[in-house]
Write an enzyme that holds these catalytic residues in place. Structure first.
Site, PDB file in Angstrom:
ATOM      1  N   ASP A 168      14.181  11.663  61.578  1.00 48.23           N
ATOM      2  CA  ASP A 168      15.106  10.531  61.712  1.00 48.23           C
ATOM      3  C   ASP A 168      16.324  10.863  62.587  1.00 48.23           C
ATOM      4  OD1 ASP A 168      13.750  11.056  59.272  1.00 48.23           O
ATOM      5  OD2 ASP A 168      14.673   9.354  58.280  1.00 48.23           O
ATOM      6  N   ASP A 205      23.432  10.622  59.780  1.00 50.17           N
ATOM      7  CA  ASP A 205      23.143   9.239  60.177  1.00 50.17           C
ATOM      8  C   ASP A 205      24.368   8.495  60.703  1.00 50.17           C
ATOM      9  OD1 ASP A 205      20.398   9.114  59.943  1.00 50.17           O
ATOM     10  OD2 ASP A 205      20.464   8.713  57.798  1.00 50.17           O
TER      11      ASP A 205
HETATM   12  N1  GLY Z   1      16.384   7.447  57.574  1.00 46.36           N
HETATM   13  C1  GLY Z   1      15.789   7.204  56.321  1.00 46.36           C
HETATM   14  C2  GLY Z   1      14.686   6.230  56.386  1.00 46.36           C
HETATM   15  O1  GLY Z   1      14.111   5.968  57.422  1.00 46.36           O
HETATM   16  O2  GLY Z   1      14.355   5.685  55.335  1.00 46.36           O
END
Ligand code: GLY
Length: 370
Positions: free
Chosen positions: A149, A91
């Site tokens: 994600d 992320d």
């Molecule tokens: N990337 C983790 C979420 O969307 O909660």
């Protein structure tokens, strides 16, 4: 001006009042209407770039330098996290492309350029050469897991290629996007949250429900990451298959959100009760649909524009709080369903809901007021 875009000046004014009472925190959710600082609790938490990114967008909206100053402080606060490669994860695009990347594009600050390129090198280092995907999390057991994600982190890699001229970052982004297109999108347009690949061959061997209700269910934020993520992938590649993928997952999102008057359920295939919504999914999907609306032929544009309007209107009327007495914009956000591998809370305010709500309203204004 439509009612939705009229919210923009109201949000700018509200957030000026909010910021006047907010210290140098990194906001995540709220308690009793006041932001909670996530940095103190977990500096490497995946959402910690949204706060500075949101402040930068508020600066663009209002031109008030207080937003830029506070954004810079928050970006600097994250610096020690970027040098801790054990603590960070896939992320880093959310964390540094949206914050330092935006800051560099706005100010040409060389320190922010350095931050965003460091994050890109780290993300590229997570690419599995045999299996052709970016490893999501940091544990041996999850080494061959990929999650939807990650699509949202690919713009970091495209940026690195544009900025440095090295094509390797973009090649990784394209390869990860194509592998996700092949393995995450189900025939009906819904998406998996987690796919497990064979670590030797890269073949899909399993899927996991993750933040949704269960394996095979339909986590709405994962679906919205796919809408936004494939739309942005198309922006970078110009490949028709990426736009087609964005449209397919968007159609599924809209058809399901329509069942609950466009306020999306947390999971479109959860049992009838308890009823959990997730407003963050509505905001993210609306923003992705507005990107699609900007790419398609004129005769298709209304479908995505009106879809986004329906989602935003549901947020405005059922979740938006205009009062400067509370720090958040949207309530009824949800972290996870909480019945499978992931724990999480429901019906809270979450910073990325507000971030994408502002992004979507800005995109709507820019698309409709040209
Ligand atoms: N990337 C983790 C979420 O969307 O909660």
């Amino acid at each position: 001006m439509e009612q939705l875009t009229q919210l923009l000046p109201q949000i700018g004014d509200k957030m000026k009042t909010v910021l006047a009472r907010t210290g140098n925190i990194i906001a995540y959710t709220t308690e009793n209407g006041r932001f909670v600082d996530k940095f103190e609790e977990q500096a490497s938490w995946w959402t910690n770039g949204f706060w500075p990114a949101y402040l930068l967008d508020l600066y663009t909206l209002t031109k008030d330098p207080i937003f830029l100053d506070k954004a810079k402080l928050a970006i600097e606060k994250l610096d020690p996290v970027l040098s801790d490669s054990e603590g960070i994860h896939h992320d880093v695009g959310f964390m540094w492309y949206l914050s330092a990347g935006k800051h560099y594009q706005m100010t040409k600050d060389p320190a922010s350029r350095e931050r965003v390129l460091t994050a890109a090198k780290f993300l590229a280092s997570r690419y599995d050469l045999d299996c052709n995907f970016i490893i999501a999390w940091n544990s041996k057991e999850k080494e061959s897991w990929s999650i939807i994600d990650t699509m949202m982190n690919l713009p970091l890699l495209w940026f690195a290629t544009e900025e440095t001229g090295y094509s390797r970052y973009a090649k990784i982004a394209r390869a990860h996007g194509d592998k996700t297109l092949e393995n995450f999108i189900r025939p009906d347009g819904s998406v998996e949250h987690i796919v497990v690949y064979d670590p030797q061959t890269g073949a899909k061997i399993d899927s996991i429900g993750g933040q949704g209700y269960e394996k095979g269910s339909s986590w709405s934020r994962g679906q919205s990451w796919a809408v936004h993520g494939f739309a942005e992938l198309y922006r970078s590649t110009g490949e028709q298959r990426h736009l087609d993928a964005a449209k397919r997952v968007a159609h599924y999102f809209l058809a399901n959100a329509a069942q609950t008057d466009y306020l999306p359920l947390l999971d479109f295939r959860a049992p009838a009760t308890p009823v959990f919504y997730d407003t963050t999914a509505g905001a993210i999907a609306a923003s992705g649909m507005l990107a699609i609306a900007s790419f398609v032929l004129p005769y298709e544009k209304a479908l995505y524009l009106n879809g986004a309007r329906q989602l935003l209107e549901a947020l405005r009327t059922k979740a938006y709080n205009p009062s400067p007495d509370v720090d958040y914009l949207l309530d009824k956000g949800s972290e996870a369903y909480g019945s499978s591998t992931h724990k999480g809370r429901q019906h809270i305010s979450i910073i990325y809901g507000d971030y994408y709500f502002l992004e979507a309203l800005t995109r709507l204004r820019d698309l409709t007021q040209k």
